[in-house]
Structure formats: C-alpha cells, structure tokens
Design a protein around this motif. Structure first.
Motif, PDB file in Angstrom:
ATOM      1  N   ASP A 282      -6.129   1.840  -8.758  1.00  0.00           N
ATOM      2  CA  ASP A 282      -7.075   1.536  -7.971  1.00  0.00           C
ATOM      3  C   ASP A 282      -6.904   0.227  -7.027  1.00  0.00           C
ATOM      4  O   ASP A 282      -6.900   0.050  -5.759  1.00  0.00           O
ATOM      5  N   GLU A 283      -6.257  -0.810  -8.163  1.00  0.00           N
ATOM      6  CA  GLU A 283      -6.185  -2.006  -7.687  1.00  0.00           C
ATOM      7  C   GLU A 283      -5.049  -1.877  -6.547  1.00  0.00           C
ATOM      8  O   GLU A 283      -4.693  -2.744  -5.620  1.00  0.00           O
ATOM      9  N   LEU A 284      -3.884  -1.195  -6.827  1.00  0.00           N
ATOM     10  CA  LEU A 284      -2.658  -1.212  -6.089  1.00  0.00           C
ATOM     11  C   LEU A 284      -2.910  -0.800  -4.782  1.00  0.00           C
ATOM     12  O   LEU A 284      -2.554  -0.893  -3.729  1.00  0.00           O
ATOM     13  N   GLY A 285      -3.803   0.417  -4.767  1.00  0.00           N
ATOM     14  CA  GLY A 285      -3.799   1.342  -3.583  1.00  0.00           C
ATOM     15  C   GLY A 285      -5.146   1.122  -2.741  1.00  0.00           C
ATOM     16  O   GLY A 285      -5.383   1.662  -1.800  1.00  0.00           O
ATOM     17  N   GLY A 286      -5.910   0.128  -3.375  1.00  0.00           N
ATOM     18  CA  GLY A 286      -7.351  -0.286  -2.651  1.00  0.00           C
ATOM     19  C   GLY A 286      -7.112  -0.784  -1.358  1.00  0.00           C
ATOM     20  O   GLY A 286      -6.041  -1.086  -0.767  1.00  0.00           O
ATOM     21  N   GLN A 287      -8.481  -1.241  -0.897  1.00  0.00           N
ATOM     22  CA  GLN A 287      -8.557  -1.688   0.421  1.00  0.00           C
ATOM     23  C   GLN A 287      -7.768  -3.043   0.686  1.00  0.00           C
ATOM     24  O   GLN A 287      -7.207  -3.299   1.525  1.00  0.00           O
ATOM     25  N   GLN A 293      -2.051  -4.459   1.854  1.00  0.00           N
ATOM     26  CA  GLN A 293      -1.700  -5.785   2.460  1.00  0.00           C
ATOM     27  C   GLN A 293      -0.313  -6.072   3.259  1.00  0.00           C
ATOM     28  O   GLN A 293      -0.166  -6.520   4.137  1.00  0.00           O
ATOM     29  N   TRP A 294       0.555  -5.169   2.633  1.00  0.00           N
ATOM     30  CA  TRP A 294       1.891  -5.045   3.309  1.00  0.00           C
ATOM     31  C   TRP A 294       1.907  -4.097   4.533  1.00  0.00           C
ATOM     32  O   TRP A 294       2.519  -4.581   5.485  1.00  0.00           O
ATOM     33  N   ASN A 295       1.127  -3.267   4.591  1.00  0.00           N
ATOM     34  CA  ASN A 295       1.043  -2.515   5.733  1.00  0.00           C
ATOM     35  C   ASN A 295       0.384  -3.586   6.821  1.00  0.00           C
ATOM     36  O   ASN A 295       0.931  -3.434   8.106  1.00  0.00           O
ATOM     37  N   VAL A 296      -0.695  -4.342   6.561  1.00  0.00           N
ATOM     38  CA  VAL A 296      -1.034  -5.029   7.604  1.00  0.00           C
ATOM     39  C   VAL A 296      -0.102  -6.294   7.856  1.00  0.00           C
ATOM     40  O   VAL A 296       0.124  -6.776   8.878  1.00  0.00           O
ATOM     41  N   THR A 297       0.635  -6.823   7.066  1.00  0.00           N
ATOM     42  CA  THR A 297       1.906  -7.722   7.134  1.00  0.00           C
ATOM     43  C   THR A 297       2.864  -6.971   8.150  1.00  0.00           C
ATOM     44  O   THR A 297       3.199  -7.768   9.129  1.00  0.00           O
ATOM     45  N   LYS A 298       3.210  -5.774   7.815  1.00  0.00           N
ATOM     46  CA  LYS A 298       4.264  -5.326   8.731  1.00  0.00           C
ATOM     47  C   LYS A 298       3.670  -5.186  10.322  1.00  0.00           C
ATOM     48  O   LYS A 298       4.532  -5.503  10.967  1.00  0.00           O
ATOM     49  N   ARG A 299       2.340  -4.886  10.317  1.00  0.00           N
ATOM     50  CA  ARG A 299       1.789  -4.976  11.823  1.00  0.00           C
ATOM     51  C   ARG A 299       1.956  -6.309  12.239  1.00  0.00           C
ATOM     52  O   ARG A 299       2.134  -6.465  13.677  1.00  0.00           O
ATOM     53  N   ARG A 300       1.568  -7.247  11.369  1.00  0.00           N
ATOM     54  CA  ARG A 300       1.580  -8.549  11.982  1.00  0.00           C
ATOM     55  C   ARG A 300       2.912  -9.180  12.300  1.00  0.00           C
ATOM     56  O   ARG A 300       3.270  -9.725  13.340  1.00  0.00           O
TER      57      ARG A 300
END
Length: 373
Positions: A282-287, A293-300
């Motif tokens: 849950d911690e790994l795939g949570g919000q 976090q990595w998906n947000v960073t890729k977009r950034r």
C-alpha cells in the motif's frame, strides 16, 4: 484454507464456525495434463502425502472424538444407565438410591462437521509440504537481492544500507537452513523479527530522502542563456540519485517481505506478517508512494525539458541534451519496473502461502504424482 485437488470424491471439511479449512476436489485428466512439470512434487513430498493419507481413518476418528460439538449430553456418561449387552449407555438416569427413572439425557447432534475424513493430517501436510515450496524459493529471491546490492554498492548510503546488507546475509543463512530441511531455532526467528524492525526503520528513512530528492527535481530551474550542457548534467545527476534511492528502498522492501514469508510460515500462519506485507505494498503504490512520486517527477522533467531553450545555443544541441536526459529517465524507469515487480512477486508468494493448493494423482490409494498449483 488449504485446497487440495485430488483424484478422490469431493469432500469439504468445516471448522466449528462453518468455515472450510480443507477442500478435496476430483480433477479430470485434462487438468492433470495441463500442469507444468516444473511444479511437480519431489519424492520426499510424495512420501509425506502417502504417510499421512495412510492414517486417514484414524485421523478422522481422532478429530471427531476431540470435537465437543460432535455429540453432547446433559448428564455425565457415568450417570447414564448402562446397556445390559455392554454396548454403551441408555439415555436414562435413575433416581439416586433407587431403580426408578429420574430423568432422561438430552443429546445434541453435531451440526458443523460436514465430513469426517482426512482432516487434521491433511491440513498438516498441506501446510508443511506447500510451505516448503515457498520457502525453497526464498534462496532464489535472496540471490536476486544480492545481485542488486552488488550492482549499486558504490552508490549506497553506507550508514543504513550496511544494515540492510547484513540483514540480507542473515536471511541467506536462514534460507540455507530451510533449503536443507534443518530446524530453525526459535531464537533465530526472534532475531529475524527484531532485525526486520530495524531494517523497516532504515527503509522509512530512505523513503524520506527519496521525497527530498524528488522535490529537488520539482524545484529545478531550467532557465539558461548560454547553453544546456550544465542543465543536462544537473538533471541527470538528480535523476540518478532518485534512481539509486529507489533501488535502496525496494531492496529493503524485498528483504522485509522475504522475512515476512519465513516468519508467517514458521509461526503457523500468523496474520501479523500478512498485514505488514500488505502495508508495504500500500505504501509503495499509494497516493504518496514511490511509484506515484516517480510518475510526478517524470512529468516534471518533461516540463523542464520543454522550458530548456537557451538563447545562445543551436536548437539541435539543446535537443540532443534533452534526449540524454530522457534516456536517463528511461533507464531509471526500467529499473523501477523490474524492482517493483520483484516486490509484488514476493508479496504474492505470501498470498499463496495463506491458501496452499496442490493436485495429487492417486493409484490404488497411493499418491504417485503431485503438482503445486
């Protein structure tokens, strides 16, 4: 619940609350032929099944006689009138000091025992033989973790990764005992649980550093007048640090899940370790977990690359630097995909260990072949 597919009549065994804890189902030949040979039971496991199955009748009687709900009476057995032919007792009680009937015993029929065959010992064989299958896989998982550690050792945060590496070595020693069928001492399991808590603290600390590293990408200034080389190098370094922290975090999780699987099986299916494993995923795939976090960073990063347009630089040079940054992102993405898959595989083994299933093929009441499902 243990489920056994077997060439045998269909049987459900229920506990006193009506929950099924062993199922036996008849399998057809097509089902048998479709099973991969790599999942076949070894000779030792087949021997254990045959030993336990040979005790099926006595096992059923033993379980039935110990079940208080099988049959109860309102009087003690010794107070009931004994049958003259010596075949048991009659449900009548004499008045004290006379031969007159004083009361009738009231019997309650068992309602929760659906079948009386292959109960306790089948449960035992399912949990032990199938548990060994999962534990045997531990060594292969630990080899994979060892390779990951060696691959990034020069980048490790020594103060905490040394503890994770030491924990991995402890797991390997336990794994070797399990592979050789040796007894694992209670003190060893206690130490394993204690070290798990210490490694969990290290993983949490790595996770916080990972949040900070992602924030550095978010706050990165991609503006430049005279060239993108420095921007390229700065972005690649920050992305690389995120990648190394991700690997440290995921290696720690893999070690924790391997320990959970061992402790779950060796402590008789204690749900504490299942809950812990679920919380890690849950911690790994949570919000706010590593993946998101990595998906947000890729977009950034993509946003920074779109803004990276130095005035005094050829457009093709800027584009070439952007491609190098994108290649670094792809490299980190490939590793995180591989490592998260390994984490999920380990947790899936814990799920399978809660509901072990095996298919047995019998000839003349003896097990001749068997397969893990």
């Amino acid at each position: 619940m243990n489920q056994i597919s077997v060439l045998y009549p269909e049987i459900d065994l229920l506990d006193e609350q009506g929950r099924s804890f062993v199922k036996l189902r008849q399998a057809d030949e097509m089902h048998v032929s479709s099973i991969s040979q790599t999942t076949a039971l070894d000779l030792n496991s087949l021997s254990q099944f045959n030993n336990w199955l040979s005790l099926t009748p006595s096992a059923g009687v033993a379980v039935a006689s110990s079940n208080k709900q099988l049959m109860t009476c309102t009087f003690e057995y010794s107070k009931l009138v004994q049958a003259k032919d010596g075949s048991g007792a009659i449900g009548i009680v004499y008045k004290e000091g006379s031969n007159k009937f004083g009361a009738h015993g009231r019997f309650h029929e068992a309602k929760n025992l659906k079948s009386l065959i292959t109960t306790g010992l089948i449960l035992n064989v399912a949990s032990q033989v199938l548990a060994q299958k999962h534990l045997a896989d531990i060594n292969e998982r630990l080899k994979s973790i060892d390779q990951q550690i060696k691959g990034i050792r020069q980048f490790l945060e020594q103060s905490r990764m040394v503890k994770i590496e030491a924990f991995k070595e402890h797991l390997q020693r336990v794994g070797m005992l399990l592979k050789e069928g040796e007894h694992v001492h209670t003190d060893t399991l206690h130490l394993l649980a204690q070290k798990s808590q210490e490694v969990r603290a290290q993983v949490i600390h790595i996770g916080r550093d990972l949040e900070d590293a992602n924030k550095e990408i978010n706050d990165f200034d991609s503006n430049s007048w005279f060239g993108s080389n420095d921007l390229r190098d700065a972005l690649k370094n920050k992305i690389g640090r995120i990648g190394h922290l991700q690997r440290e975090y995921l290696i720690g999780l893999q070690c924790l899940l391997a320990a959970n699987l061992i402790l779950f099986i060796k402590h008789g299916g204690n749900k504490e370790f299942v809950i812990a494993g679920n919380s890690y995923l849950d911690e790994l795939g949570g919000q706010h977990g590593l993946v998101e976090q990595w998906n947000v960073t890729k977009r950034r990063v993509n946003f920074h690359l779109s803004k990276m347009k130095p005035v005094f630089e050829w457009a093709k040079s800027t584009q070439a630097n952007a491609h190098l940054v994108e290649a670094k992102v792809a490299e980190v993405q490939e590793r995180i995909s591989q490592d998260t898959a390994k984490v999920r595989e380990l947790q899936q083994q814990l799920v399978h260990a809660q509901n072990p299933r095996v298919l047995l093929e019998l000839e003349g009441q003896r097990v001749v072949r068997g397969y893990y499902l």
